[in-house]
Enzyme design. Structure first.
Site, mmCIF file in Angstrom:
data_model
loop_
_atom_site.group_PDB
_atom_site.id
_atom_site.type_symbol
_atom_site.label_atom_id
_atom_site.label_comp_id
_atom_site.label_asym_id
_atom_site.label_seq_id
_atom_site.Cartn_x
_atom_site.Cartn_y
_atom_site.Cartn_z
ATOM 1 C CG ASP A 46 -2.033 -0.943 1.183
ATOM 2 O OD1 ASP A 46 -2.036 -1.792 0.271
ATOM 3 O OD2 ASP A 46 -2.923 -0.859 2.043
ATOM 4 C CG HIS A 192 2.321 0.190 4.413
ATOM 5 N ND1 HIS A 192 2.020 -0.738 5.380
ATOM 6 C CD2 HIS A 192 1.192 0.909 4.180
ATOM 7 C CE1 HIS A 192 0.740 -0.582 5.740
ATOM 8 N NE2 HIS A 192 0.220 0.405 5.026
HETATM 9 ZN ZN LIG Z 1 -2.573 3.099 3.145
#
Ligand SMILES: [Zn+2]
Length: 224
Positions: A46, A192
């Site tokens: 993400d 991430h």
């Molecule tokens: Zn996010």
């Protein structure tokens, strides 16, 4: 009296907790675990594209022959279209992660959520030349307004069942151990690529997946 107390306190509390737990499928049906796969896990990244770190992640994925899913922020995609193109060119999937990833998104009315997601989708489709229908809510937060927007745009929401906490835990080794201890066949792992340690963490997780006799793939539930 008891019923009034439940209505006033317990129901809003439960609605709030449900909004923070995407895997409950309370507001939105989210794909959080494969029920078909008996030998694989899926990596999701993400908050990219990130100008320094995303390409390092892509390099490791390419060396390992692993495909993953990237949920991208619209404004960052506009700034780094070449990275978005590389993601798709190398066989990974791209999905929507909102235009700006602000806290305001989680309290915005449905109409605003829909136009935000539509704008992000258009940017990603223009850059990649592919259809984009995957969506991961910023912060993993879902609610009635987000649910309405997702339905309107016919998006497929993707959650997770293994959260790495790579944005909160400072020691990459602890992140790797945390994920390694939780993965099972069918797991969807949240990572991430904007984090500086993401290449180290990815390398460690790929090693842990291999040691468990598992493979890394994009689950077929995401196609179509
Ligand atoms: Zn996010």
């Amino acid at each position: 009296m008891v019923i009034i107390l439940i209505l006033v306190f317990l129901v809003p509390l439960l609605l709030f907790i449900a909004s923070l737990n995407i895997s409950w499928n309370f507001y939105v049906r989210a794909f959080s675990k494969s029920s078909y796969s008996s030998d694989s896990v899926m990596l999701t990244f993400d908050d990219g594209p990130h100008p320094q770190n995303t390409e390092k992640v892509l390099d490791i994925l390419a060396q390992s022959g692993v495909k993953a899913v990237f949920f991208l922020i619209g404004e960052s995609a506009v700034e780094h279209p070449e990275i978005v193109k590389r993601i798709v060119r190398e066989g990974h999937l791209a999905g929507i992660h909102s235009m700006r990833h602000t806290a305001g998104f989680t309290i915005a009315p449905s109409r605003m959520v829909a136009s935000d997601l539509e704008a992000c989708r258009k940017i990603l489709e223009d850059i990649t030349g592919t259809k984009i229908n995957l969506f991961r809510p910023p912060f993993g937060v879902t609610n009635f307004n987000i649910a309405r927007a997702v339905k309107k745009l016919s998006l497929k929401t993707v959650g997770w069942n293994v959260r790495s906490y790579d944005t909160a835990i400072k020691d990459p080794q602890r992140v790797i151990e945390r994920v390694a201890g939780r993965i099972t066949p069918g797991s969807v792992i949240l990572l991430h690529d904007r984090m500086p340690d993401s290449p180290v963490i990815l390398t460690g997780i790929l090693e842990a997946v291999r040691k468990k006799g598992l493979k890394t793939t994009i689950f077929r539930e995401l196609n179509g």
